[in-house]
Design a protein around this motif. Sequence first.
Motif, short mmCIF file in Angstrom:
data_model
loop_
_atom_site.label_atom_id
_atom_site.label_comp_id
_atom_site.label_asym_id
_atom_site.label_seq_id
_atom_site.Cartn_x
_atom_site.Cartn_y
_atom_site.Cartn_z
N LEU A 1 5.65 11.63 19.56
CA LEU A 1 6.33 11.77 18.31
C LEU A 1 6.86 10.52 17.96
O LEU A 1 6.78 9.90 16.70
CB LEU A 1 7.41 12.81 18.32
N GLU A 2 7.39 9.82 18.78
CA GLU A 2 8.04 8.31 18.63
C GLU A 2 7.00 7.16 18.17
O GLU A 2 7.11 6.71 17.18
CB GLU A 2 8.65 7.73 20.03
N ARG A 3 5.68 7.32 18.83
CA ARG A 3 4.68 6.50 18.44
C ARG A 3 4.04 6.99 17.29
O ARG A 3 3.79 6.09 16.38
CB ARG A 3 3.51 6.38 19.49
N LEU A 4 4.11 8.10 16.66
CA LEU A 4 3.60 8.69 15.56
C LEU A 4 4.60 8.08 14.35
O LEU A 4 4.20 7.49 13.40
CB LEU A 4 3.54 10.22 15.31
N THR A 5 5.78 8.30 14.73
CA THR A 5 6.93 7.70 13.53
C THR A 5 6.78 6.40 13.39
O THR A 5 6.81 5.80 12.32
CB THR A 5 8.35 8.48 14.24
N SER A 6 6.88 5.71 14.53
CA SER A 6 6.89 4.09 14.64
C SER A 6 5.40 3.59 13.72
O SER A 6 5.47 2.72 13.02
CB SER A 6 6.97 3.54 15.70
N SER A 7 4.19 4.23 14.10
CA SER A 7 3.08 4.05 13.31
C SER A 7 3.01 4.28 11.84
O SER A 7 2.56 3.44 11.13
CB SER A 7 1.83 4.71 14.14
N ALA A 8 3.62 5.20 11.45
CA ALA A 8 3.63 5.70 10.22
C ALA A 8 4.56 4.74 9.45
O ALA A 8 4.38 4.07 8.20
CB ALA A 8 4.19 7.03 9.88
N ALA A 9 5.68 4.18 9.87
CA ALA A 9 6.64 3.36 9.33
C ALA A 9 6.01 1.90 9.19
O ALA A 9 6.12 0.99 8.24
CB ALA A 9 7.88 3.16 10.35
N ASP A 10 5.24 1.47 10.38
CA ASP A 10 4.55 0.19 10.47
C ASP A 10 3.63 0.12 9.40
O ASP A 10 3.20 -0.75 8.69
CB ASP A 10 3.97 0.10 11.72
N LEU A 11 2.75 1.26 9.32
CA LEU A 11 1.77 1.50 8.10
C LEU A 11 2.25 1.21 6.66
O LEU A 11 1.82 0.50 5.82
CB LEU A 11 0.85 3.03 8.19
N ARG A 12 3.36 1.86 6.42
CA ARG A 12 3.90 1.78 5.17
C ARG A 12 4.39 0.41 5.09
O ARG A 12 4.54 -0.20 3.98
CB ARG A 12 5.21 2.74 5.11
N VAL A 13 4.99 -0.46 6.01
CA VAL A 13 5.59 -1.92 5.96
C VAL A 13 4.30 -2.84 5.56
O VAL A 13 4.28 -3.36 4.48
CB VAL A 13 6.31 -2.33 6.96
N ALA A 14 3.10 -2.53 6.43
CA ALA A 14 2.00 -3.38 6.30
C ALA A 14 1.42 -3.31 4.78
O ALA A 14 0.97 -3.99 4.20
CB ALA A 14 1.11 -3.06 6.94
N GLN A 15 1.27 -1.79 4.35
CA GLN A 15 0.88 -1.57 2.86
C GLN A 15 1.64 -2.34 1.91
O GLN A 15 1.09 -2.75 0.95
CB GLN A 15 0.84 0.02 2.59
N ALA A 16 3.00 -2.30 2.09
CA ALA A 16 3.99 -2.89 1.10
C ALA A 16 3.67 -4.45 1.16
O ALA A 16 3.67 -5.05 -0.03
CB ALA A 16 5.30 -2.41 1.45
N GLU A 17 3.58 -4.82 2.20
CA GLU A 17 3.15 -6.38 2.39
C GLU A 17 1.86 -6.65 1.71
O GLU A 17 1.82 -7.67 0.96
CB GLU A 17 3.19 -6.85 3.71
N SER A 18 0.88 -5.99 1.80
CA SER A 18 -0.23 -6.11 1.29
C SER A 18 -0.22 -6.20 -0.25
O SER A 18 -0.99 -6.71 -0.87
CB SER A 18 -1.46 -5.10 1.96
N GLN A 19 0.59 -5.29 -0.78
CA GLN A 19 0.42 -5.04 -2.16
C GLN A 19 1.28 -6.31 -2.73
O GLN A 19 1.05 -6.76 -3.88
CB GLN A 19 1.12 -3.55 -2.57
N ALA A 20 2.42 -6.60 -2.14
CA ALA A 20 3.21 -7.83 -2.37
C ALA A 20 2.38 -9.13 -2.51
O ALA A 20 2.40 -9.98 -3.34
CB ALA A 20 4.27 -7.98 -1.47
N SER A 21 1.46 -9.33 -1.63
CA SER A 21 0.52 -10.49 -1.49
C SER A 21 -0.58 -10.34 -2.86
O SER A 21 -0.77 -11.20 -3.40
CB SER A 21 -0.18 -10.25 -0.13
N LEU A 22 -1.10 -9.32 -2.98
CA LEU A 22 -1.72 -9.22 -4.06
C LEU A 22 -1.20 -9.39 -5.64
O LEU A 22 -1.83 -10.01 -6.15
CB LEU A 22 -2.33 -7.64 -4.24
N ARG A 23 0.13 -8.85 -5.71
CA ARG A 23 1.06 -9.29 -6.73
C ARG A 23 1.32 -10.75 -6.75
O ARG A 23 1.30 -11.30 -7.90
CB ARG A 23 2.05 -8.58 -6.80
N ALA A 24 1.34 -11.36 -5.57
CA ALA A 24 1.46 -12.76 -5.77
C ALA A 24 0.48 -13.62 -6.23
O ALA A 24 0.59 -14.63 -6.72
CB ALA A 24 2.10 -13.03 -4.05
#
Length: 150
Positions: free
Chosen positions: A66-89
Motif C-alpha cells: 500500500l505504501e508503494r502504491l501510494t508513493s507510485s501514484a503520487a510520483d506519477l501525478r508529479v511526473a505528469q504535471a512536470e511533463s505538462q509544464a514542459s509542454l507549455r514551456a
Amino acid sequence: MIEEAWGLPIDALEPLAVRLPSQDPLLRSAMHIRSTMVVTDNAVTVYRNRLHTLTRPGHLSHFYDLERLTSSAADLRVAQAESQASLRAISHVIEAREATATADRAPAARLAQAAVARSGHAPRAVGQSPDQTAPPATVGPSAAGRGPYR
C-alpha cells in the motif's frame, strides 16, 4: 511542435542547438526543455507500469504494498504535471519566436497601422467638422511629478 515551428526534423535541430546556441537561443531553450520532457515522459511510463503491476486483476495487495502504491501514484501525478509544464514551456518558447519574427519583419508598418488606428479614434474639438483631422495628442507626463517616490 518544434519541428513545425523551425521547419526541420528534430534530428537536424539538435546539432544546431548545440553548435550555435547564440544564433538561435530560443531553439536551444526549446531543445533543452524537450530533453527534460523526454525524461519526465519516461518516468510517467515507469510509474504507470508500476501502478498497473500493483493493481493488476487478481492481485491482493499486502500491507507493505500500500505504501508503494501510494508513493507510485503520487510520483506519477508529479511526473505528469512536470511533463505538462514542459509542454507549455515549449509552446511559450515557440510563441516568443513567432512574436520576435513578426516584430523584426515590419516595425514601421505596425507603427503606421497604430497611428492610423489612433487617429480614427481621436476626439474632435468642439465645432470641428468631421472631415478635418484631429490635433495631435501631447506626448509626455500629464502632470508634473512631486519628486522621487518614497
